[in-house]
Design an enzyme around this catalytic site. Structure first.
Site, PDB file in Angstrom:
ATOM      1  N   CYS A  32       0.824  -1.208   0.000  1.00  0.00           N
ATOM      2  CA  CYS A  32       0.000   0.000   0.000  1.00  0.00           C
ATOM      3  C   CYS A  32       0.865   1.268   0.000  1.00  0.00           C
ATOM      4  O   CYS A  32       1.498   1.592   1.001  1.00  0.00           O
ATOM      5  CB  CYS A  32      -0.904  -0.048   1.232  1.00  0.00           C
ATOM      6  SG  CYS A  32      -1.766   1.482   1.599  1.00  0.00           S
ATOM      7  N   CYS A  35      -0.127   3.943   2.565  1.00  0.00           N
ATOM      8  CA  CYS A  35       0.245   3.539   3.934  1.00  0.00           C
ATOM      9  C   CYS A  35       1.625   4.081   4.301  1.00  0.00           C
ATOM     10  O   CYS A  35       1.858   4.474   5.440  1.00  0.00           O
ATOM     11  CB  CYS A  35       0.239   2.017   4.075  1.00  0.00           C
ATOM     12  SG  CYS A  35      -1.397   1.273   3.914  1.00  0.00           S
TER      13      CYS A  35
END
Length: 110
Positions: A32, A35
């Site tokens: 991700c 993230c």
């Protein structure tokens, strides 16, 4: 409690629902991109709030039970719990200031 504790499905309930202080759960994944942008903010808030807030992170892929229990649809995701009560739920990239604004009303100030 100034660091971010990495948790998994087996210790989720103990670390989150049985905590004496509110718990910020940060759901993330290796793959991700957003993230990676949110992680430094989460860590900074863990240090800033100190003993008023417990901050944990949970990788979603190897921990489907906690992900399902918290109804996480995408990452990054933030959940703030006090006991078993969900106080804040947010999904998507978020900056430190915005995150702080969401948390402040729920944390007691010493």
């Amino acid at each position: 409690m100034s660091s971010v504790l990495e948790i998994t499905d087996p210790n989720f309930e103990t670390e989150v629902f049985n905590s004496d202080v509110p718990v910020l759960v940060y759901f993330w994944a290796d793959w991700c991109g957003p993230c990676r942008l949110v992680s430094p903010s989460v860590k900074a808030l863990a240090e800033m709030y100190g003993d008023r807030l417990k901050v944990v992170k949970l990788a979603v892929d190897p921990n489907p039970n906690a992900r399902s229990k918290c109804q996480v649809e995408g990452v990054p995701a933030i959940r703030l719990f006090k006991g078993q009560e969900l106080l804040v739920s947010y999904e998507g990239a978020i900056g430190k200031q915005q995150l702080q604004s969401m948390l402040d009303p729920h944390l007691t100030h010493d």
